[in-house]
Design an enzyme around this catalytic site. Structure first.
Site, PDB file in Angstrom:
ATOM      1  CG  ASP A  65      60.089  81.348  27.471  1.00  8.05           C
ATOM      2  OD1 ASP A  65      60.283  82.494  27.077  1.00  8.05           O
ATOM      3  OD2 ASP A  65      59.444  80.551  26.744  1.00  8.05           O
ATOM      4  CE  LYS A  92      60.637  83.566  20.834  1.00  6.43           C
ATOM      5  NZ  LYS A  92      59.577  83.070  21.813  1.00  6.43           N
ATOM      6  CD  GLN A 143      56.622  81.503  20.688  1.00  8.91           C
ATOM      7  OE1 GLN A 143      57.792  81.326  21.041  1.00  8.91           O
ATOM      8  NE2 GLN A 143      55.774  82.557  20.935  1.00  8.91           N
TER       9      GLN A 143
HETATM   10  N1  GUN Z   1      54.179  83.627  23.310  1.00  6.51           N
HETATM   11  C1  GUN Z   1      54.185  85.060  23.416  1.00  6.51           C
HETATM   12  N2  GUN Z   1      55.395  85.398  24.066  1.00  6.51           N
HETATM   13  C2  GUN Z   1      56.027  84.505  24.483  1.00  6.51           C
HETATM   14  C3  GUN Z   1      57.263  84.293  25.150  1.00  6.51           C
HETATM   15  O1  GUN Z   1      57.720  85.013  25.701  1.00  6.51           O
HETATM   16  N3  GUN Z   1      57.604  82.783  25.473  1.00  6.51           N
HETATM   17  C4  GUN Z   1      56.902  81.687  24.881  1.00  6.51           C
HETATM   18  N4  GUN Z   1      57.344  80.713  25.127  1.00  6.51           N
HETATM   19  N5  GUN Z   1      55.921  82.099  24.367  1.00  6.51           N
HETATM   20  C5  GUN Z   1      55.261  83.286  24.047  1.00  6.51           C
END
Ligand code: GUN
Length: 312
Positions: free
Chosen positions: A120, A53, A97
């Protein structure tokens, strides 16, 4: 006729290209959208996701900040961090995350994020905006699925769409987005009676339940568009022999790489019965980060009152 493959990498590149142009325009007016990515603990998959990311932010010219804290971090400390990020004007998006370590109250942390920075789309305010079809930030994977359908010319209006899986992150939001795109939507799950029969009603079938190759040919209406959200790692010969009709290729890959990725859909069956399908890897996965970038740019615009410009 073999099914059309919906190439997620190609669609991701298109989106990134469009975003790069928008980011240059914003920068010309003195705005650099910024993303804070918070990683707690040492989960290897989470480390890879967060690194990817941040790298994508850099490649697009977005500001990014990776905040890595130890696995014994408390809820209180994380709440303080989120409050600090909420108050900073150089941060437009906050991503915590998941999964967080077990001692942390994840819901409390996610709900502390300013909804204007909720890239998110997990905050209850974002969920409410999505349900009401109001401008807001939409969860990345569901939004990516809609982009694949839209950009591949798959008609959603009037189509029967079946979503297998009812998670807050994928199943429920993608069902809502399909509904807003005028599909007739069914959500099903592990307790659904005659799951293959219900799935076979879908002109669009979204598999998001996290079970390797669970969706076999008898779930697929001939000619349907099949969207595979699963990412499952197979590491033994037995698993591969159980799943594939012709295991030759996957077994070679296992030998060469030590593991094989498979989605929630049996790929040979999808190729034979579907009209179009997303492969694993290279289908839905690549879109998720592209949409995160898009949400960060959108958040930067929405926070500055550029509502028309931020229209998705
Ligand atoms: N863990 C797995 N997928 C995601 C996501 O799309 N966002 C976040 N913050 N954590 C994750």
């Amino acid at each position: 006729m073999a099914a059309r493959i919906l190439d997620g990498n190609k669609i991701r590149d298109e989106i990134k290209q469009e975003l790069a142009e928008q980011i240059q325009e914003l920068k010309a007016s003195g705005i650099t959208p910024g993303l804070a990515a918070v990683l707690v603990g040492e989960d290897p998959a989470s480390q890879i996701y967060v690194r990817s990311k941040v790298k994508t932010c850099e490649s697009l010219g977005l500001y990014s900040e990776k905040i890595e804290w130890p696995a014994d971090t408390t809820t209180e400390r994380l709440l303080e961090l989120v409050r600090d990020l909420n108050s900073r004007n150089d941060i437009d998006g906050i991503l915590v995350q998941l999964p967080l370590p077990p001692q942390v109250d994840s819901k409390l942390v996610l709900e502390a994020i300013d909804p204007a920075k909720d890239v998110d789309g997990f905050h209850p305010v974002s969920v409410g905006n999505l349900v009401r079809n109001r401008p807001g930030l939409v969860p990345c994977t569901p939004a990516g699925i809609i982009e694949i359908l839209r950009r591949s010319g798959v008609a959603m209006k009037g189509a029967r769409a079946v979503v297998i899986g009812r998670s807050d992150i994928v199943g429920k939001p993608v069902a809502m987005l399909l509904l807003h795109n005028h599909a007739t939507v069914t959500i099903c799950h592990s307790r659904t009676q005659d799951l293959p029969g219900v799935a076979r009603e879908g002109d669009i079938l979204v598999a998001a339940m996290g079970k390797p190759a669970f969706v076999t040919g008898d779930f697929i209406k001939p000619g349907a568009t099949v969207i595979d959200v699963g990412i499952n790692r197979l590491t033994t010969e037995e698993e591969i022999r159980e799943i594939y009709h012709d295991p030759t290729g996957p077994l070679e890959k296992l030998k060469a790489k030590g593991s094989v990725l498979v989605g929630d859909v049996q790929p040979e069956d999808a190729r034979e019965k579907a009209g179009a399908f997303t492969p694993v890897p290279g289908g839905v996965g690549p879109l998720t980060i592209a949409i995160l970038m898009s949400n960060t740019v959108r958040a930067a615009k929405l926070r500055r009152g550029m509502r028309a410009a931020a229209k998705a």
